[in-house]
Design an enzyme around this catalytic site. Structure first.
Site, PDB file in Angstrom:
ATOM      1  N   GLU A  87       0.523  -8.977  15.297  1.00 23.09           N
ATOM      2  CA  GLU A  87       0.720  -9.229  13.867  1.00 23.09           C
ATOM      3  C   GLU A  87       0.652 -10.715  13.548  1.00 23.09           C
ATOM      4  O   GLU A  87       0.110 -11.115  12.518  1.00 23.09           O
ATOM      5  CB  GLU A  87       2.055  -8.635  13.405  1.00 23.09           C
ATOM      6  N   TYR A 114       6.369  -9.714   5.531  1.00 18.82           N
ATOM      7  CA  TYR A 114       5.343  -8.777   5.998  1.00 18.82           C
ATOM      8  C   TYR A 114       5.477  -8.514   7.502  1.00 18.82           C
ATOM      9  O   TYR A 114       5.481  -7.360   7.942  1.00 18.82           O
ATOM     10  CB  TYR A 114       3.937  -9.298   5.702  1.00 18.82           C
ATOM     11  N   ASP A 125      -0.368  -5.416   3.433  1.00 20.82           N
ATOM     12  CA  ASP A 125      -1.313  -6.505   3.672  1.00 20.82           C
ATOM     13  C   ASP A 125      -2.438  -6.385   2.643  1.00 20.82           C
ATOM     14  O   ASP A 125      -2.352  -5.609   1.688  1.00 20.82           O
ATOM     15  CB  ASP A 125      -1.840  -6.468   5.109  1.00 20.82           C
TER      16      ASP A 125
END
Length: 354
Positions: free
Chosen positions: A45, A128, A146
């Protein structure tokens, strides 16, 4: 169609069409009880921030081969990690990667916390990334949004408010769809949908599992969504890079300060990057030759134009900044992209770099 039915339809699609990624546990194996490795989810990520899957895959495989656990990464040399990261861009991510790994080992016994709020306290982890780790690694019902998810939500609900103003509405729409069952698979499914079906151009609406409930498809507006506020033109900044080689082949490099663009990375001594073309004094006295070509590179907020000066110097050269590195130890692959561009242009003008 109820939100639970939409989520179920998307998960059924994902069970068949999930993308194969080196950090992902496929839905079939996850259904048999195999849990994702939080370290690999976190690493992927961080790497994927503003970067494509295609660009990240090779870096991820090299990182995990060299540092297979968060403890291994926490114990790594800073320069080695920055060198492996070279070319991936957004170098603050690499600096925070080390800080986060060391915090996980020091403060959490080498295990990533499962709680979203605790994840947010780790260096370099924002809303996020915390949601993605909690959802994908620990199957928590967090909302993961996203760019792919924003596009899917804008089309599914026919939302015409331009980004970034639309973010709250798009996040709320995504939250309403996030199921209590299999939230980790669902988070990956909606991202896969945006990456492979609900693409920015020419979305494949005919084979989309959400084609029936999609409001934008019904309205004929899918191609124009999501709308975005026009960006301001990027300014151009200028600078100079000094490439010096000693008579024994050693080359002059400096490690940039940790803060700022390319922080902590190796590079050529040079100037600040400004909109004027003022050049500082070179790092040592030499017969500097300025090349006719510039190294050009685009960062998020500006275009960079670097003039390049090269020089061959003697063994007694004493630079005011940087250090001479033996040629055998020089690894161009460990330079950030813009510095490799300088190297590629300069190498033909130095005797032992060609």
């Amino acid at each position: 169609m109820r939100e639970t039915a939409k989520a179920a339809d998307l998960l059924a699609w994902y069970d068949v069409h999930a993308r194969d990624m080196p950090w992902r546990v496929p839905p079939a194996r996850r259904g048999l009880g195999e849990a994702p490795d939080p370290y690999r989810i976190w690493l992927s990520e961080v790497m994927l921030q503003q970067t494509t899957v295609a660009a990240v895959t090779g870096y991820f495989q090299r990182f995990t081969a060299r540092w297979p656990s968060v403890a291994d990464l926490a114990g790594a040399d800073d320069g080695d990690v920055m060198g492996e990261w070279a070319g991936l861009g957004y170098y603050a991510r690499a600096r925070n990667l080390l800080k986060c790994a060391r915090a996980v080992v020091t403060d959490h016994g080498g295990k990533f916390p499962r709680d979203h709020a605790m994840l947010l306290k780790l260096p370099g982890i924002g809303p996020y990334t915390a949601a993605a780790i909690a959802s994908i690694a620990f199957d928590a019902p967090e909302t993961v949004v996203d760019g792919n998810v924003e596009r899917v939500m804008a089309r599914l609900h026919d939302i015409h408010t331009p980004l970034p103003a639309a973010k709250p509405a798009l996040t709320a729409a995504a939250a309403a769809l996030t199921p209590a069952q299999r939230p980790g698979d669902y988070a990956q499914a909606v991202m896969d949908l945006g990456a492979t079906i609900c693409t920015p151009r020419n979305p494949a609406c005919g084979i989309c599992p959400w084609r029936d409930p999609c409001a934008a498809r019904a309205a004929g507006t899918a191609q124009e969504l999501p709308k975005k506020t026009p960006k301001k033109p990027k300014p151009i900044r200028n600078g100079i890079a000094y490439v010096a080689q000693r008579s024994d082949g050693a080359i002059l490099l400096e490690r940039r300060e940790d803060r700022g663009l390319l922080g902590g990375m190796l590079g050529w001594p040079g100037s600040d990057w400004t909109e004027d073309a003022a050049a500082p004094a070179p790092p040592l006295e030499a017969d500097w030759q300025t090349l006719n070509e510039q190294a050009r590179h685009t960062f998020t907020h500006f275009h960079l134009r670097l003039n390049i000066a090269v020089a061959q110097v003697g063994m007694n050269a004493d630079p005011s900044k940087g250090d001479f590195i033996p040629l055998a130890q020089f690894q161009p692959a460990q330079l950030p992209t813009v510095m490799r561009k300088v190297f590629d242009l300069a190498r033909g003008n130095l005797q032992k770099l060609g």
